[in-house]
Design an enzyme around this catalytic site. Sequence first.
Site, short mmCIF file in Angstrom:
data_model
loop_
_atom_site.label_atom_id
_atom_site.label_comp_id
_atom_site.label_asym_id
_atom_site.label_seq_id
_atom_site.Cartn_x
_atom_site.Cartn_y
_atom_site.Cartn_z
N GLU A 79 0.74 -1.04 -0.11
CA GLU A 79 0.01 0.22 -0.15
C GLU A 79 0.93 1.19 0.38
O GLU A 79 1.60 1.15 0.82
CB GLU A 79 -0.86 -0.02 1.03
CG GLU A 79 -1.89 -0.69 1.48
CD GLU A 79 -2.93 -1.01 0.08
OE1 GLU A 79 -2.76 -0.58 -0.56
OE2 GLU A 79 -4.08 -2.13 -0.05
N CYS B 261 -3.28 8.80 2.59
CA CYS B 261 -2.65 8.64 1.10
C CYS B 261 -3.95 8.41 0.18
O CYS B 261 -3.66 8.67 -1.21
CB CYS B 261 -2.43 6.66 1.37
SG CYS B 261 -3.43 5.87 1.35
#
Length: 508
Positions: free
Chosen positions: A266, A300
Amino acid sequence: MGSEDKGLGFFKEIGLASNNIGSYINGQWKANGSSTTSLSPSNNQAIAQVTEPTLQDYEEGLNACNEAAKIWMTVPAPKRGEIVRQIGEALRAKLEPLGKLVSLEMGKILPEGIGEVQEIIDMCDYAVGLSRQLNGQIIPSERPDHMMLETWNPLGIVGVITAFNFPCAVLGWNACIALVCGNCVVWKGAPTTPLITIAVTKLVAEVLEKNNLPGAIFTSFCGGAEIGQAIAKDTRIPLVSFTGSTKVGLTVQKIVNERFGKCLLELSGNNAIIVMDDADIKLAVRSILFAAVGTAGQRCTTCRRLFVHESIYKDVLDQLVEVYKQVKIGDPLEKGTLVGPLHTRSSVENFKNGISAIKSQAWKILTGGSIVDSEGNFVQPTIVEISPDAPVVKEELFGPVLYVMKFQTLEEAIILNNSVPQGLSSSIFTRRPEAIFKWIGPRGSDCGIVNVNIPTNGAEIGGAFGGEKATGGGREAGSDSWKQYMRRSTCTINYGSELPLAQGINFG
């Protein structure tokens, strides 16, 4: 000064002290490394001390974890689910103090800090149900008196390396599912949020102890890159889940792949919101604000690029600049604060360098762009008018900086959305069905998360979370993500007395 003198009376409630041991090894708290200081990003003052583990401590922990895996994988999945249910209850009982700790040590505002801990609790609830649904398939066999089926078995140990911006939620995405799938967990938290790593581990450890299970089922380490490298290299860990930058993620992936391990990545996001000419502008502006300045732009999934149809461009910008001016910046634990500090002093330097790069390319800063004069790491949320071809737009500046650009057609907007190396989250604001279905279709957004009339951030745990391209391709949390944490076997059983072969082969 003690924690009570600093207004941190909740420390004792979650098992923390002025000096803390930074690794949980084989059911014991022990570490023989150097001492590090946890700092509050609100004022850069010390919160507490943590003794970090050595590589020898790591080796002791992994040996014990490897032995514990032999026990844990034989516990029936619903029984494993019961342990995860108890972990969720333990977290629920400490929700507020843990949320305060997240705000204090990471810097996100208190509602977000509490929300992050709630996310682990939600994952526990999700995993409990999943523990009774780890189903394989029965597959029709072309051979008489044969049966084919799939079985799913634990990998053994799952390594989880988490980042500072979600110092415990990302653990929950991985650990809750990994545990019900029958895996032990080795967790390395972010080096700048060690107190959160310790506090969450203490709750998990108490549940394991209460149920007379080996503490090594859940092993955790505070520490820096050397512990992360050890996890990446360790052949005893079949799956490594890494959250962080694309640059470091590529290194982790290379190391893990070289030993034929599996990687769940990720990584970076450079997320866009598209506002069509028929959009609900008030809804869009509220969503853009949350997506761009939430967690001080350190998610993010933060919106970093905004594409607005030329016919409504001025209206959207005027409203957006106005709401930015009303944003309260300050202590994340104070009621009413919307934007807390950046996490570290180096984050402030990165922000400053980013603003300098923007100014050097002569783009227009509509609001913000400055560092707030204080002891903490506070900066002003910033809006920049810019060209989509500007080099800075392709990069992820991990702070509250929003690039705004015009477009004329949906096709143009989709091309712009897909033009960056990253592919995590994306959103469009429109009421037209044809635009919606083109956006989510094969010629639409190339991201792993594709939203309509909601922000780029704030994903639910029921769906698989992750992205494509330089975001790494990983998927965590819901949907069928559990399959990554198990190994699949295709089993063929001959219950007859003949030996017919597949594809009609006759071997004489």
